[in-house]
Design a protein around this motif. Sequence first.
Motif, PDB file in Angstrom:
ATOM      1  N   VAL A 175       0.941  -1.248  -0.161  1.00 51.70           N
ATOM      2  CA  VAL A 175      -0.010  -0.074   0.021  1.00 51.70           C
ATOM      3  C   VAL A 175       0.880   1.183   0.020  1.00 51.70           C
ATOM      4  O   VAL A 175       1.788   1.423   0.922  1.00 51.70           O
ATOM      5  CB  VAL A 175      -1.030   0.103   1.286  1.00 51.70           C
ATOM      6  N   GLY A 176       0.761   2.284  -1.109  1.00 49.02           N
ATOM      7  CA  GLY A 176       1.504   3.338  -0.987  1.00 49.02           C
ATOM      8  C   GLY A 176       0.953   4.457  -1.782  1.00 49.02           C
ATOM      9  O   GLY A 176       0.032   4.138  -2.600  1.00 49.02           O
ATOM     10  N   ASN A 177       1.698   5.465  -1.904  1.00 48.79           N
ATOM     11  CA  ASN A 177       1.272   6.645  -2.573  1.00 48.79           C
ATOM     12  C   ASN A 177       2.400   6.812  -3.738  1.00 48.79           C
ATOM     13  O   ASN A 177       3.210   5.789  -3.714  1.00 48.79           O
ATOM     14  CB  ASN A 177       0.853   7.849  -2.143  1.00 48.79           C
ATOM     15  N   GLU A 178       2.705   7.998  -4.333  1.00 51.78           N
ATOM     16  CA  GLU A 178       3.596   8.059  -5.310  1.00 51.78           C
ATOM     17  C   GLU A 178       5.000   8.151  -4.719  1.00 51.78           C
ATOM     18  O   GLU A 178       5.883   7.968  -5.573  1.00 51.78           O
ATOM     19  CB  GLU A 178       3.298   9.262  -6.289  1.00 51.78           C
ATOM     20  N   GLN A 179       5.228   8.517  -3.507  1.00 56.53           N
ATOM     21  CA  GLN A 179       6.540   8.748  -3.033  1.00 56.53           C
ATOM     22  C   GLN A 179       6.736   7.668  -1.847  1.00 56.53           C
ATOM     23  O   GLN A 179       8.175   7.500  -1.770  1.00 56.53           O
ATOM     24  CB  GLN A 179       6.356  10.174  -2.181  1.00 56.53           C
ATOM     25  N   ARG A 194      12.518   1.199  -3.787  1.00 56.68           N
ATOM     26  CA  ARG A 194      13.097   2.343  -2.904  1.00 56.68           C
ATOM     27  C   ARG A 194      11.825   2.997  -2.096  1.00 56.68           C
ATOM     28  O   ARG A 194      11.981   3.813  -1.327  1.00 56.68           O
ATOM     29  CB  ARG A 194      13.851   3.346  -3.398  1.00 56.68           C
ATOM     30  N   ASN A 195      10.745   3.092  -2.654  1.00 54.89           N
ATOM     31  CA  ASN A 195       9.624   3.774  -2.293  1.00 54.89           C
ATOM     32  C   ASN A 195       9.172   3.084  -0.833  1.00 54.89           C
ATOM     33  O   ASN A 195       8.453   3.558  -0.244  1.00 54.89           O
ATOM     34  CB  ASN A 195       8.358   3.714  -3.022  1.00 54.89           C
ATOM     35  N   ILE A 196       9.416   1.858  -0.784  1.00 54.36           N
ATOM     36  CA  ILE A 196       9.069   1.051   0.606  1.00 54.36           C
ATOM     37  C   ILE A 196       9.763   1.563   1.643  1.00 54.36           C
ATOM     38  O   ILE A 196      10.863   1.427   1.662  1.00 54.36           O
ATOM     39  CB  ILE A 196       9.166  -0.551   0.375  1.00 54.36           C
ATOM     40  N   LYS A 197       9.020   2.022   2.747  1.00 52.54           N
ATOM     41  CA  LYS A 197       9.564   2.789   3.765  1.00 52.54           C
ATOM     42  C   LYS A 197       9.558   1.920   4.892  1.00 52.54           C
ATOM     43  O   LYS A 197      10.385   2.287   6.003  1.00 52.54           O
ATOM     44  CB  LYS A 197       9.215   4.276   3.904  1.00 52.54           C
ATOM     45  N   ALA A 198       8.739   0.888   5.043  1.00 48.41           N
ATOM     46  CA  ALA A 198       8.605   0.142   6.534  1.00 48.41           C
ATOM     47  C   ALA A 198       7.667  -1.014   6.100  1.00 48.41           C
ATOM     48  O   ALA A 198       7.095  -1.107   5.104  1.00 48.41           O
ATOM     49  CB  ALA A 198       7.984   1.066   7.415  1.00 48.41           C
ATOM     50  N   VAL A 199       7.977  -1.897   6.867  1.00 49.12           N
ATOM     51  CA  VAL A 199       7.273  -3.272   7.060  1.00 49.12           C
ATOM     52  C   VAL A 199       6.181  -3.361   8.361  1.00 49.12           C
ATOM     53  O   VAL A 199       6.921  -3.154   9.402  1.00 49.12           O
ATOM     54  CB  VAL A 199       8.019  -4.821   6.795  1.00 49.12           C
ATOM     55  N   PHE A 200       4.880  -3.649   8.226  1.00 47.03           N
ATOM     56  CA  PHE A 200       4.078  -3.710   9.423  1.00 47.03           C
ATOM     57  C   PHE A 200       4.053  -5.173   9.534  1.00 47.03           C
ATOM     58  O   PHE A 200       3.303  -6.233   8.400  1.00 47.03           O
ATOM     59  CB  PHE A 200       3.068  -2.737   9.358  1.00 47.03           C
ATOM     60  N   ILE A 201       3.960  -5.977  10.815  1.00 50.09           N
ATOM     61  CA  ILE A 201       3.652  -7.187  10.948  1.00 50.09           C
ATOM     62  C   ILE A 201       2.519  -7.410  11.710  1.00 50.09           C
ATOM     63  O   ILE A 201       2.427  -6.907  13.131  1.00 50.09           O
ATOM     64  CB  ILE A 201       5.021  -7.857  11.472  1.00 50.09           C
ATOM     65  N   SER A 202       1.696  -8.191  11.298  1.00 52.43           N
ATOM     66  CA  SER A 202       0.391  -8.404  11.828  1.00 52.43           C
ATOM     67  C   SER A 202       0.531  -9.478  13.055  1.00 52.43           C
ATOM     68  O   SER A 202      -0.081  -9.373  13.941  1.00 52.43           O
ATOM     69  CB  SER A 202      -0.525  -8.946  10.779  1.00 52.43           C
ATOM     70  N   HIS A 203       1.352 -10.691  12.783  1.00 52.29           N
ATOM     71  CA  HIS A 203       1.468 -11.721  13.843  1.00 52.29           C
ATOM     72  C   HIS A 203       2.596 -12.509  13.278  1.00 52.29           C
ATOM     73  O   HIS A 203       3.220 -12.523  12.298  1.00 52.29           O
ATOM     74  CB  HIS A 203       0.055 -12.516  14.282  1.00 52.29           C
ATOM     75  N   GLU A 204       3.050 -13.311  14.413  1.00 55.53           N
ATOM     76  CA  GLU A 204       4.260 -14.144  14.050  1.00 55.53           C
ATOM     77  C   GLU A 204       4.189 -15.710  13.348  1.00 55.53           C
ATOM     78  O   GLU A 204       5.218 -16.124  13.134  1.00 55.53           O
ATOM     79  CB  GLU A 204       4.945 -14.550  15.613  1.00 55.53           C
ATOM     80  N   PRO A 247      -1.743   5.974  15.577  1.00 57.81           N
ATOM     81  CA  PRO A 247      -1.131   5.994  14.131  1.00 57.81           C
ATOM     82  C   PRO A 247       0.424   6.033  14.059  1.00 57.81           C
ATOM     83  O   PRO A 247       0.861   6.909  15.173  1.00 57.81           O
ATOM     84  CB  PRO A 247      -1.867   7.192  13.665  1.00 57.81           C
ATOM     85  N   VAL A 248       0.914   5.297  13.369  1.00 53.12           N
ATOM     86  CA  VAL A 248       2.429   5.473  12.847  1.00 53.12           C
ATOM     87  C   VAL A 248       2.620   6.398  11.551  1.00 53.12           C
ATOM     88  O   VAL A 248       1.690   5.941  10.524  1.00 53.12           O
ATOM     89  CB  VAL A 248       2.977   4.259  12.871  1.00 53.12           C
ATOM     90  N   GLN A 249       3.086   7.534  11.654  1.00 53.75           N
ATOM     91  CA  GLN A 249       3.132   8.412  10.452  1.00 53.75           C
ATOM     92  C   GLN A 249       4.375   7.844   9.462  1.00 53.75           C
ATOM     93  O   GLN A 249       5.516   7.978   9.946  1.00 53.75           O
ATOM     94  CB  GLN A 249       3.553   9.863  10.769  1.00 53.75           C
ATOM     95  N   ILE A 250       4.388   7.525   8.267  1.00 55.03           N
ATOM     96  CA  ILE A 250       5.270   7.168   7.316  1.00 55.03           C
ATOM     97  C   ILE A 250       5.236   8.260   6.121  1.00 55.03           C
ATOM     98  O   ILE A 250       4.315   8.073   5.247  1.00 55.03           O
ATOM     99  CB  ILE A 250       5.243   5.754   6.712  1.00 55.03           C
TER     100      ILE A 250
END
Length: 256
Positions: free
Chosen positions: A19-23, A49-59, A105-108
């Motif tokens: 999930v992302g926008n243009e940046q 390079r647009n991917i700034k983070a990974v969020f993990i739902s569970h293990e 909320p986490v801001q990226i």
Amino acid sequence: MSLFISSLNSGSNGNCYYVGNEQEAVLIDAGISCRQAETRLRRLGLPIRNIKAVFISHEHSDHISGLSQLAGKYQLPVFITPETLQNTRLVRHVFPIRPFSSHEPVQIGDLSITAFPKYHDAADPHSFMISCRGTNVGVFTDIGVPCDQLIHHFSQCHAAFLETNYDEEMLAQGRYPYFLKQRIRGGKGHLSNQQALDLFRAHKPAFMSHVLLAHLSKDNNCPQLVRDLFLPHLNTTELIVASRNEETPVFRIGAN
């Protein structure tokens, strides 16, 4: 502002959602190999390079098996709860670890990612809402029952990845042992096709443009079956069944 979304893979063999926008962009889970993720992003024309983070739902392994390699190679911060981290075998210092808390909320960049708890047989499982200037995308998989929080967030989504894990009759008549059937349908496992459809029919907002049916079981579901179940109820919403073996196209969400 528009959001761009794709399922890179969806199923018990690996889950990874973009999930992302243009940046900037985020991945929700990293259950496929780094090479698979790179190949699929390249085919879609989505710059890694647009991917700034990974969020993990569970293990569970189908959500984290590619995480160390991917996040380590690109030094991506990994947002994960302490309880989830404790229940993984991750090498903890090869990439940045960032804890997150429910409902905070986490801001990226321009993306705002909000996590909320879900019913699943894991240490501290969460679903996610990704928002950008009024456009909302939900990632709702591995859910035992549709709780009030899921209903609240689903009703605000312009697009959603929604679990349709199993057909009730196929599961009941299938080859799985009884204990596993009970795990799947017992309230902390997965959403059935019918549970997902009931949620969709009762709480889909009129502005929802896309629903991506996700995490289908290889043995207890059929893409055409779930597609036929949803088709009479779509109105203007576009239906996509996410594959267990390849990426979906990129979909643009939001008018602006």
